[in-house]
Design a protein around this motif. Structure first.
Motif, PDB file in Angstrom:
ATOM      1  N   ARG A 134      45.003  34.340  43.239  1.00 19.37           N
ATOM      2  CA  ARG A 134      45.599  34.474  41.909  1.00 19.37           C
ATOM      3  C   ARG A 134      46.741  35.484  42.011  1.00 19.37           C
ATOM      4  N   ILE A 135      47.943  34.999  41.713  1.00 22.75           N
ATOM      5  CA  ILE A 135      49.068  35.931  41.676  1.00 22.75           C
ATOM      6  C   ILE A 135      49.993  35.510  40.546  1.00 22.75           C
ATOM      7  N   ASP A 136      50.511  36.494  39.804  1.00 27.42           N
ATOM      8  CA  ASP A 136      51.436  36.185  38.717  1.00 27.42           C
ATOM      9  C   ASP A 136      52.808  36.736  39.068  1.00 27.42           C
ATOM     10  N   TYR A 137      53.812  35.944  38.756  1.00 23.64           N
ATOM     11  CA  TYR A 137      55.176  36.386  39.056  1.00 23.64           C
ATOM     12  C   TYR A 137      55.880  36.828  37.788  1.00 23.64           C
ATOM     13  N   GLY A 158      57.726  41.006  43.087  1.00 21.45           N
ATOM     14  CA  GLY A 158      56.948  40.535  44.242  1.00 21.45           C
ATOM     15  C   GLY A 158      55.613  39.970  43.836  1.00 21.45           C
ATOM     16  N   GLY A 159      55.247  40.160  42.551  1.00 22.69           N
ATOM     17  CA  GLY A 159      54.008  39.530  42.068  1.00 22.69           C
ATOM     18  C   GLY A 159      52.948  40.536  41.685  1.00 22.69           C
ATOM     19  N   VAL A 160      52.112  40.116  40.754  1.00 25.02           N
ATOM     20  CA  VAL A 160      51.021  40.966  40.276  1.00 25.02           C
ATOM     21  C   VAL A 160      49.708  40.318  40.672  1.00 25.02           C
ATOM     22  N   GLY A 161      48.836  41.069  41.292  1.00 23.81           N
ATOM     23  CA  GLY A 161      47.517  40.544  41.657  1.00 23.81           C
ATOM     24  C   GLY A 161      47.447  40.254  43.137  1.00 23.81           C
ATOM     25  N   GLY A 162      46.905  39.122  43.459  1.00 20.40           N
ATOM     26  CA  GLY A 162      46.740  38.779  44.875  1.00 20.40           C
ATOM     27  C   GLY A 162      45.270  38.750  45.272  1.00 20.40           C
ATOM     28  N   ALA A 191      52.822  48.534  29.988  1.00 18.45           N
ATOM     29  CA  ALA A 191      52.997  47.560  28.904  1.00 18.45           C
ATOM     30  C   ALA A 191      53.267  46.131  29.356  1.00 18.45           C
ATOM     31  N   ASP A 192      53.010  45.832  30.619  1.00 16.77           N
ATOM     32  CA  ASP A 192      53.296  44.465  31.066  1.00 16.77           C
ATOM     33  C   ASP A 192      52.157  43.982  31.962  1.00 16.77           C
ATOM     34  N   ALA A 193      52.347  42.837  32.606  1.00 13.44           N
ATOM     35  CA  ALA A 193      51.245  42.262  33.383  1.00 13.44           C
ATOM     36  C   ALA A 193      50.724  43.213  34.457  1.00 13.44           C
ATOM     37  N   HIS A 224      46.870  44.566  34.870  1.00 13.30           N
ATOM     38  CA  HIS A 224      46.119  44.443  36.118  1.00 13.30           C
ATOM     39  C   HIS A 224      45.627  45.813  36.574  1.00 13.30           C
ATOM     40  N   LYS A 225      46.500  46.827  36.475  1.00 11.80           N
ATOM     41  CA  LYS A 225      46.094  48.184  36.885  1.00 11.80           C
ATOM     42  C   LYS A 225      44.988  48.726  35.977  1.00 11.80           C
TER      43      LYS A 225
END
Ligand SMILES: Cc1cc2nc3c(=O)[nH]c(=O)nc-3n(C[C@H](O)[C@H](O)[C@H](O)COP(=O)(O)OP(=O)(O)OC[C@H]3O[C@@H](n4cnc5c(N)ncnc54)[C@H](O)[C@@H]3O)c2cc1C
Length: 483
Positions: free
Chosen positions: A225-228, A241-245, A425-427, A431-432
């Motif tokens: 799962r990764i969000d761009y 570079g993407g959020v998650g992984g 304030a963002d994806a 995630h953090k």
């Protein structure tokens, strides 16, 4: 020992592993647009063994005198633990390896207990440890099950597969089934170290399994799962570079050869394995979270300065919270190392200090993010994108109107707000926020360990003696501390 290069690491990911991402089965994780950045990032970490970061990440193997990955040398004392802590912190800031050594160190810690049941387990763990060290392998910690209804034990659930379990065994090995969740980096590592999530009941031994498998083993599917967040590093300095992984790892009847099995049905050992891993992971967590606290503190202080509010009383109160939490975590890292326990020559971070430290971070984190948003104002959510900021009709106006009215450039302020958006304030921030609370175990796990270790009986006895309920148990009569 020859350290691997990034190219060799990339090559080893082209092994037919079944990785899914964005609804697609990825043929080659090193070249597909959804996965190649993460693959390259994982491989790039090996560069740290070859450039001037090597003094941080390379250590001498006390047995052979060879240079090896520092994380694969079991710490012998507080100084080694602190060197490990510094390497984790450094790696978070400047890149470097962090290859799942917590899992293998935890297994080595409980290996003597495992060997009492079957000497093969200890031999297998030792072989795995030496192979990983000699071949410079990367590992993922594959522990969290999907679990379903938390109020029930695995065998009470309507579906028996919601915790990974052994479904068969034969002359070649054991066959495991189930799906592990949230596994960091699983799509890009050399080995998956599978561990039980918690102590299982005596009537469900099939759930107490620990082993090591390669990601390309038949029957394994890995779902990443990764969000761009778009293309602009200017807009998303942290999320670029993407959020998650993290990955789901599905074991669809996977044969694990006997020489890779570390536990096979010994329920009483699932608890010690989970506790050992929790301890090592939480110590590492404090170390890798220290730079996050510094980011939050620095962003808050800079934001206050840019807005000209840094001297206001309510801002100073909030800045104190950042300074206090960051200082506390630093103190916990040092103290857990200094108060370590040495077992079989391996220094183990102090359990209570580590759990209290991790709890302190996890319980304060969201309040700090709230303070950061409060200090920074609405613009962290609404700032213009790079495309609009640089538009020829708008650029001069934004430079003027995003400025402070003093002789500064609005661009520096916009860059800071963009970073704060990623932090709060963002994806990436979302995630953090989840990572802070749940990774390395949710708050309840740290509470449980702290409560287990705190001596309430001694505290009650002290109060009984002070209040005259009991006579003094020792030579001295307690007096209330004068304040
Ligand atoms: C970014 C990220 C990366 C991660 N990486 C990894 C990884 O590499 N490897 C890995 O194995 N795991 C990983 N994890 C998973 C992490 O270890 C788990 O999220 C954590 O252990 C909590 O488990 P859970 O998410 O199932 O939540 P739970 O533990 O189920 O918690 C949910 C809520 O239920 C409560 N609860 C749970 N059980 C009970 C009960 N019996 N009675 C009452 N209350 C209960 C908890 O206290 C909590 O409030 C990662 C998680 C994140 C967010």
């Amino acid at each position: 020992m020859a350290f691997r290069t990034p190219e060799q690491a990339l090559e080893s990911m082209r092994d037919g592993r079944q990785v899914y991402s964005g609804g697609e089965l990825i043929e080659d994780v090193t070249t597909h647009p959804r996965t190649r950045a993460r693959a390259a990032g994982s491989a790039q970490a090996f560069e740290a063994f070859h450039d001037d970061r090597r003094e941080i990440f390379v250590a001498e193997d006390p047995e052979t005198g060879e240079e090896v990955d520092r994380f694969m040398v079991p710490p012998a004392n507080a100084e080694d633990l602190l060197a490990r802590a510094r390497a984790i912190d450094f790696g978070m800031r400047y890149g470097g390896p962090s290859f799942g050594s917590d899992a293998i160190l935890s297994l080595r810690w409980v290996a003597p207990e495992l060997a009492e049941h079957n000497p093969m387990y200890r031999e297998n763990i030792e072989t795995a440890f030496r192979q990983a060290r000699e071949q410079n392998l990367t590992m993922s910690i594959v522990m969290s099950d999907t679990k379903g209804d938390r109020s029930k034990h695995p065998s009470q659930l309507g579906d028996p597969d919601l915790y990974v379990r052994k479904v068969d065994e034969n002359a070649d090995g054991i066959v495991i089934r189930g799906m592990k969740a949230h596994i960091s980096g699983a799509a890009f590592v050399d080995e998956l170290i599978v561990l039980p999530t918690k102590r299982m009941r005596d009537d469900e031994p099939e759930y107490s399994v620990a082993c090591m498998v390669q990601p390309n083993t038949p029957g394994i599917r890995i779902i990443e799962r990764i969000d761009y967040m778009g293309e602009s590093q200017f807009d998303h300095p942290l999320a670029y570079g993407g959020v998650g992984g993290e990955c789901f790892v599905w074991f669809d009847d996977v044969l694990v050869p006997w020489d890779r099995v570390f536990q096979n049905g010994e329920n009483e050992l699932a608890g010690p394995i989970a506790y050992a891993l929790g301890l090592w992971q939480r110590y590492s967590a404090m170390c890798y979270k220290k730079p996050t606290l510094e980011m939050l503190a620095g962003a808050a202080a800079l934001s206050a300065e840019y807005l000209g509010i840094e001297k206001a009383g309510h801002i100073q109160d909030k800045l104190f919270e950042f300074a206090m939490t960051a200082s506390a975590i630093d103190a916990f890292i040092q103290a857990a190392a200094v108060a370590c326990e040495t077992r079989d020559g391996v220094a183990i971070p102090n359990e209570t200090i580590t759990n209290v430290g991790k709890y302190t971070f996890a319980s304060k984190y969201h309040e700090l993010v709230k303070n950061l948003i409060d200090i920074s104002g609405a613009i962290v959510a609404t700032a213009p994108t790079e495309a609009d900021y640089r538009h020829e009709d708008l650029h001069a106006a934004f430079k003027k109107y995003l400025g402070s009215g003093n002789a500064d450039d609005g661009e520096d302020r916009l860059r800071l707000w963009n970073l704060i958006r990623d932090l709060s304030a963002d994806a990436k921030a979302g995630h953090k926020a989840v990572l802070a609370l749940h990774a390395e175990g949710s708050l309840a796990a740290q509470k449980m360990m702290t409560m287990r270790n705190y001596d309430f009986e001694a505290a009650k006895q002290y109060v009984k003696e002070l209040s005259g309920i009991s006579p003094p148990a020792g030579r001295y009569t307690p007096v209330p501390p004068s304040l």
